[in-house]
Design a protein around this motif. Sequence first.
Motif, PDB file in Angstrom:
ATOM      1  N   UNK A  85      -0.246  -3.115   8.591  1.00 51.32           N
ATOM      2  CA  UNK A  85      -1.178  -2.284   7.840  1.00 51.32           C
ATOM      3  C   UNK A  85      -2.182  -1.595   8.762  1.00 51.32           C
ATOM      4  N   UNK A  86      -2.168  -0.257   8.785  1.00 49.15           N
ATOM      5  CA  UNK A  86      -3.124   0.520   9.584  1.00 49.15           C
ATOM      6  C   UNK A  86      -4.012   1.385   8.690  1.00 49.15           C
ATOM      7  N   UNK A  87      -4.082   1.041   7.410  1.00 44.49           N
ATOM      8  CA  UNK A  87      -4.836   1.858   6.455  1.00 44.49           C
ATOM      9  C   UNK A  87      -6.302   1.979   6.847  1.00 44.49           C
ATOM     10  N   UNK A  88      -6.801   3.199   6.801  1.00 42.62           N
ATOM     11  CA  UNK A  88      -8.221   3.451   7.086  1.00 42.62           C
ATOM     12  C   UNK A  88      -8.794   4.451   6.080  1.00 42.62           C
ATOM     13  N   UNK A  89      -8.025   4.739   5.042  1.00 45.22           N
ATOM     14  CA  UNK A  89      -8.484   5.655   4.000  1.00 45.22           C
ATOM     15  C   UNK A  89      -7.764   6.998   4.057  1.00 45.22           C
ATOM     16  N   UNK A  90      -7.276   7.451   2.901  1.00 37.22           N
ATOM     17  CA  UNK A  90      -6.597   8.753   2.841  1.00 37.22           C
ATOM     18  C   UNK A  90      -7.531   9.872   3.253  1.00 37.22           C
ATOM     19  N   UNK A  91      -8.759   9.856   2.734  1.00 40.70           N
ATOM     20  CA  UNK A  91      -9.730  10.889   3.108  1.00 40.70           C
ATOM     21  C   UNK A  91      -9.989  10.861   4.615  1.00 40.70           C
ATOM     22  N   UNK A  92     -10.060   9.678   5.187  1.00 38.61           N
ATOM     23  CA  UNK A  92     -10.318   9.560   6.624  1.00 38.61           C
ATOM     24  C   UNK A  92      -9.246  10.275   7.427  1.00 38.61           C
ATOM     25  N   UNK A 100       2.973  -6.243  -8.679  1.00 37.74           N
ATOM     26  CA  UNK A 100       3.258  -5.331  -7.575  1.00 37.74           C
ATOM     27  C   UNK A 100       4.208  -5.912  -6.540  1.00 37.74           C
ATOM     28  N   UNK A 101       4.119  -7.228  -6.277  1.00 38.38           N
ATOM     29  CA  UNK A 101       4.992  -7.823  -5.269  1.00 38.38           C
ATOM     30  C   UNK A 101       6.456  -7.775  -5.679  1.00 38.38           C
ATOM     31  N   UNK A 102       6.721  -7.555  -6.992  1.00 41.81           N
ATOM     32  CA  UNK A 102       8.088  -7.483  -7.480  1.00 41.81           C
ATOM     33  C   UNK A 102       8.523  -6.044  -7.741  1.00 41.81           C
ATOM     34  N   UNK A 103       7.622  -5.085  -7.520  1.00 41.38           N
ATOM     35  CA  UNK A 103       7.968  -3.683  -7.719  1.00 41.38           C
ATOM     36  C   UNK A 103       8.850  -3.182  -6.581  1.00 41.38           C
ATOM     37  N   UNK A 104       9.608  -2.158  -6.853  1.00 43.78           N
ATOM     38  CA  UNK A 104      10.432  -1.580  -5.796  1.00 43.78           C
ATOM     39  C   UNK A 104       9.542  -0.812  -4.834  1.00 43.78           C
ATOM     40  N   UNK A 141       5.397   3.566  -3.492  1.00 39.76           N
ATOM     41  CA  UNK A 141       5.060   4.816  -2.796  1.00 39.76           C
ATOM     42  C   UNK A 141       4.658   5.895  -3.800  1.00 39.76           C
ATOM     43  N   UNK A 142       5.405   5.993  -4.883  1.00 37.49           N
ATOM     44  CA  UNK A 142       5.104   7.011  -5.901  1.00 37.49           C
ATOM     45  C   UNK A 142       3.742   6.744  -6.538  1.00 37.49           C
ATOM     46  N   UNK A 143       3.459   5.474  -6.865  1.00 40.40           N
ATOM     47  CA  UNK A 143       2.156   5.125  -7.438  1.00 40.40           C
ATOM     48  C   UNK A 143       1.029   5.516  -6.491  1.00 40.40           C
ATOM     49  N   UNK A 144       1.191   5.166  -5.191  1.00 38.38           N
ATOM     50  CA  UNK A 144       0.161   5.489  -4.205  1.00 38.38           C
ATOM     51  C   UNK A 144      -0.047   6.993  -4.094  1.00 38.38           C
ATOM     52  N   UNK A 194      -0.851   2.296   1.586  1.00 37.08           N
ATOM     53  CA  UNK A 194      -1.053   0.882   1.934  1.00 37.08           C
ATOM     54  C   UNK A 194      -0.519  -0.095   0.901  1.00 37.08           C
ATOM     55  N   UNK A 195      -0.542   0.290  -0.387  1.00 40.70           N
ATOM     56  CA  UNK A 195      -0.091  -0.674  -1.394  1.00 40.70           C
ATOM     57  C   UNK A 195       1.416  -0.888  -1.312  1.00 40.70           C
ATOM     58  N   UNK A 196       2.117   0.005  -0.619  1.00 39.76           N
ATOM     59  CA  UNK A 196       3.558  -0.195  -0.450  1.00 39.76           C
ATOM     60  C   UNK A 196       3.857  -1.378   0.463  1.00 39.76           C
ATOM     61  N   UNK A 197       2.851  -1.845   1.201  1.00 38.43           N
ATOM     62  CA  UNK A 197       3.051  -3.015   2.066  1.00 38.43           C
ATOM     63  C   UNK A 197       3.065  -4.306   1.260  1.00 38.43           C
ATOM     64  N   UNK A 198       2.830  -4.201  -0.074  1.00 35.31           N
ATOM     65  CA  UNK A 198       2.959  -5.383  -0.927  1.00 35.31           C
ATOM     66  C   UNK A 198       4.352  -5.994  -0.776  1.00 35.31           C
ATOM     67  N   UNK A 199       5.351  -5.110  -0.673  1.00 31.65           N
ATOM     68  CA  UNK A 199       6.745  -5.554  -0.656  1.00 31.65           C
ATOM     69  C   UNK A 199       7.112  -5.956   0.760  1.00 31.65           C
ATOM     70  N   UNK A 200       7.405  -7.227   0.940  1.00 31.03           N
ATOM     71  CA  UNK A 200       7.741  -7.725   2.274  1.00 31.03           C
ATOM     72  C   UNK A 200       9.214  -7.441   2.545  1.00 31.03           C
ATOM     73  N   UNK A 201       9.530  -6.138   2.661  1.00 32.86           N
ATOM     74  CA  UNK A 201      10.906  -5.708   2.895  1.00 32.86           C
ATOM     75  C   UNK A 201      11.129  -5.530   4.389  1.00 32.86           C
ATOM     76  N   UNK A 202      11.745  -6.535   5.033  1.00 33.62           N
ATOM     77  CA  UNK A 202      11.935  -6.472   6.477  1.00 33.62           C
ATOM     78  C   UNK A 202      12.973  -5.416   6.854  1.00 33.62           C
ATOM     79  N   UNK A 203      13.807  -5.034   5.904  1.00 29.51           N
ATOM     80  CA  UNK A 203      14.756  -3.959   6.200  1.00 29.51           C
ATOM     81  C   UNK A 203      14.043  -2.615   6.289  1.00 29.51           C
ATOM     82  N   UNK A 204      12.857  -2.509   5.673  1.00 29.14           N
ATOM     83  CA  UNK A 204      12.093  -1.258   5.734  1.00 29.14           C
ATOM     84  C   UNK A 204      10.921  -1.379   6.696  1.00 29.14           C
ATOM     85  N   UNK A 205      10.018  -2.363   6.456  1.00 28.74           N
ATOM     86  CA  UNK A 205       8.810  -2.489   7.268  1.00 28.74           C
ATOM     87  C   UNK A 205       9.073  -3.166   8.607  1.00 28.74           C
TER      88      UNK A 205
END
Length: 666
Positions: free
Chosen positions: A284-291, A412-416, A421-424, A265-276
Motif C-alpha cells: 500500500x502506497x496510498x497518499x490520497x487521490x488529490x495528493x 469487502x474482503x470477499x469482493x472481487x 477497483x470500480x467502487x474506488x 487503496x481499497x482494492x488491496x483488501x483482496x489478498x490476491x497474490x496472483x495480482x498484488x
Amino acid sequence: MIIAIAVILTYWPISLCVASVKWDAINISIPWRYYIAGSLQDFSLPLWYPNQNLGFAQYIDPQSWYWPSWILSIFGYTNLTFHLEYVIHLVVAAVGVYHFSLYKRISRSSSITIAIVYSLTGFFIGHAQHLGWIVSAAWTPIVILQFIKFTNTFSYKHLLGTSLSLYLLTTGGYWGFIVSVYYFLVIVFLYRLYLLLTVETDYQAKVGIFIKRSLLLVFLNVLTTSLVLYSVLSNINLIERGQLDLEQLLYGSLYPVDFLSFFAPIATYVESFSFWKGDISLINVFIGTFSILIIIYSLLFNFKLFKKHWKLTLLIAFSFVLAMGESLPIRKVFALYVPLFDFFRFPSLYRMFAIIGISLLLGHCIDHITSWRLFSKFLIYAVGSYVIGIITIVAIHYEELITFISQITLKPSEMSLEFLFIIQFFMSIALLLLYLLVTKMAGTINKSTLLKAFLLAEIMFVSQLMFPHTVVDIRQNPLDIFSKIKIIEYDNTKNRLDKITLNDVEKLSREHVKYGLNKATYMGVVSYWAYTPYQFKGYTELENDSLIEYIKNKPFVYVSDDNEAVQSDYYSIETTVDSNRFGFIVQNMRDKPLKLNLSQNYHFGWHCYVNNERVCISRSNISLMSIELPSGRSDVQFIFKPDYIHILFVLSVLCFLFQLFFYFKI
C-alpha cells in the motif's frame, strides 16, 4: 495540537480501543514488551527471555532498550499499552513532518495538511502490526531534519538533536531503516562538505568547524548506542537472522502493479497474490487521490518546481527504485556490494522514504498552483480518466463481474478485485465532481483552503475504509481480549519444574491463555516453541534433530547419569525463577556426581554457581546447558549476566540524559 487531534480522531478505532491490532502485533510485539515490562517491574534489565524457544538473549534486540516503551511499561504492558504507543508515534511522525515542511518554507496551513496526510498514508495503516516500522517512520523525518539543520548551522543544539533522535531510531526502529538512515546521513555530510569546499567563501574555517563537530556527533552517538552496538556485534554470529541469501533479501519487494494502490487503496483488501504478488502490509502506497493529482498537475504545468526541488524528486525516485527489489537490479547490487545491506529483508520499506519526499513535495505543489482555472480543467480530465478506467475494467471482466454481482456480498474482503477497483474509481469521480461543484459555488472562498480541506477529508475517509481490512480487527475489542489474558498462579508448574514436562507446559499454556501465539510468555513458563523472528542457530539445529522429541518429554530441569535420566527417587529439586536467574536446591542421593540438565539455550552470558563457587557450564543436547552435580545437597544458581552489559547500560543512560539536558538548555 490540531495535528494531534486530527490523528487521534482519524485513528479512533485504535485510540478509543474500539478495535484491536492483530497479527505480528499480538504474536510478537506485545509479548516481547510484556516480558520487558515484567523485568523492569522486578528492577532487572531485560537480558534473558526464557519463555520462547528454550530461551533467547533478549538484550540482543535493540528494541529492548527503547526508552519510550520503557516509560509506558511502568505499570505493565498490555494490548492497550500497545495501542497508546502506536498512536503516540503517529503523532510524533506527523509533528516531525510538520516541522520539516516549515523548514522547507512551506506555508503553515500546507505544513499542517501534509503532516496529517503523512500519518494517514497506507504505510502507517498497513504496518500497524509492525511497531518497529512505525517507530522508524516517526523518527526518520526528525533525524534527517536535525542533521540537515546541523550541516547548515553547525550548532550544538542540532548536533544534540541529531544524536538523541538517532538513538531513539536505533533502539526503536527496524534494522533496514536504521542502516539506510545512517547511509543517508553520510551522503548528506559528503554533499555538504563538497559545497563548503567548492562554493562557500572562507571555507577553511567552516570546514574545520564542520568536521570537528561532525566527529563530536559520531563520538556522542557511539557512546549513547554503545550498549546496542556491543549487544548486536557480540551476538551476530549466534542468531539465525544473520546474513541472508539473495532470495530472502528480496522478499517483500514492491512490484509495479502495487502503484495502483495510489489510486485504488481499497482494492488491496483482496489478498490476491496472483495480482498484488506481495503481503497486504507491504503493497500500500496510498497518499490520497488529490495528493497524486496535485503532483501530476504540477509535473505537467509547473515543471520548474520539480527542478527547484530536485533533491526531493531524486529521493522519491531512488526510494521507489530500491523498493522494487525484484523488478529492478539496484537493491540486488546494494545487497552484494554495500556493507550491512545483506542483513535485512523487505525492500518495500523504502517506500517510506518516498512517501516522506512525496509529502514535502506535495506541500510545495499546493503552495505553487499557478492557475486554479487550469487546475479545475485538469481535474475534469482526471474524471474522464477514471471513467475510461471503469469502462475498460467492465469490458475486460464483464462475465466475471456479472457472476460476482449475482452473488453480491457486503464483505469487502470477499469482493472481487475488479469490483473493488470500480467502487474506488466511482468514489474518486464523485469526490472530484463534488470539489469542482463546490469551487464553482464557493465564490470568494480561498481555493487553496478548500483544496486542503477536500484533500484531508478524502484521506481521512479512505483511512476509515482501510482500517477494518488491513491490520485492525473490528471484531475484537481490546478490553475483551485483555480479559482473556488469564495470568494464573501456577505453583504446580513454576515451583515444580522438575516434575512437569515441556510438552505438559505447552498444553497448559494453550489451555489457560486464549490470546496470541506466544502464550507461554503470559504464564511465565518455559516453552520450546515461539512465534518470533529471532532464534539461536543452535536451537534451530536442535529443532531439526530428532533429539528435540526427547527434550520435549523431559522437565525443564532434570538429572541424568551418562545421558540417561535418573529416577527422581535418587534426587530432589526445589526451584526458584527470577529475572535472568534460575535457582535450584538439589539433593543428590547417590555417592557419585550426576549431571544437572537445564533446558535453556547455551550462551556465553550464563554463569553458574554451585554452593557459591563458580563451575563450568557444558553445552549439551546440541544447544542446551548442563553442569556436573556433586553428591549431597547443592545450592545451584544459573545467572545470566553478559560481560560489560551493565557498565554499557549506565554509560548509555548517562550519555543520553547528558545530551537531553543540554539540548533543552542551549
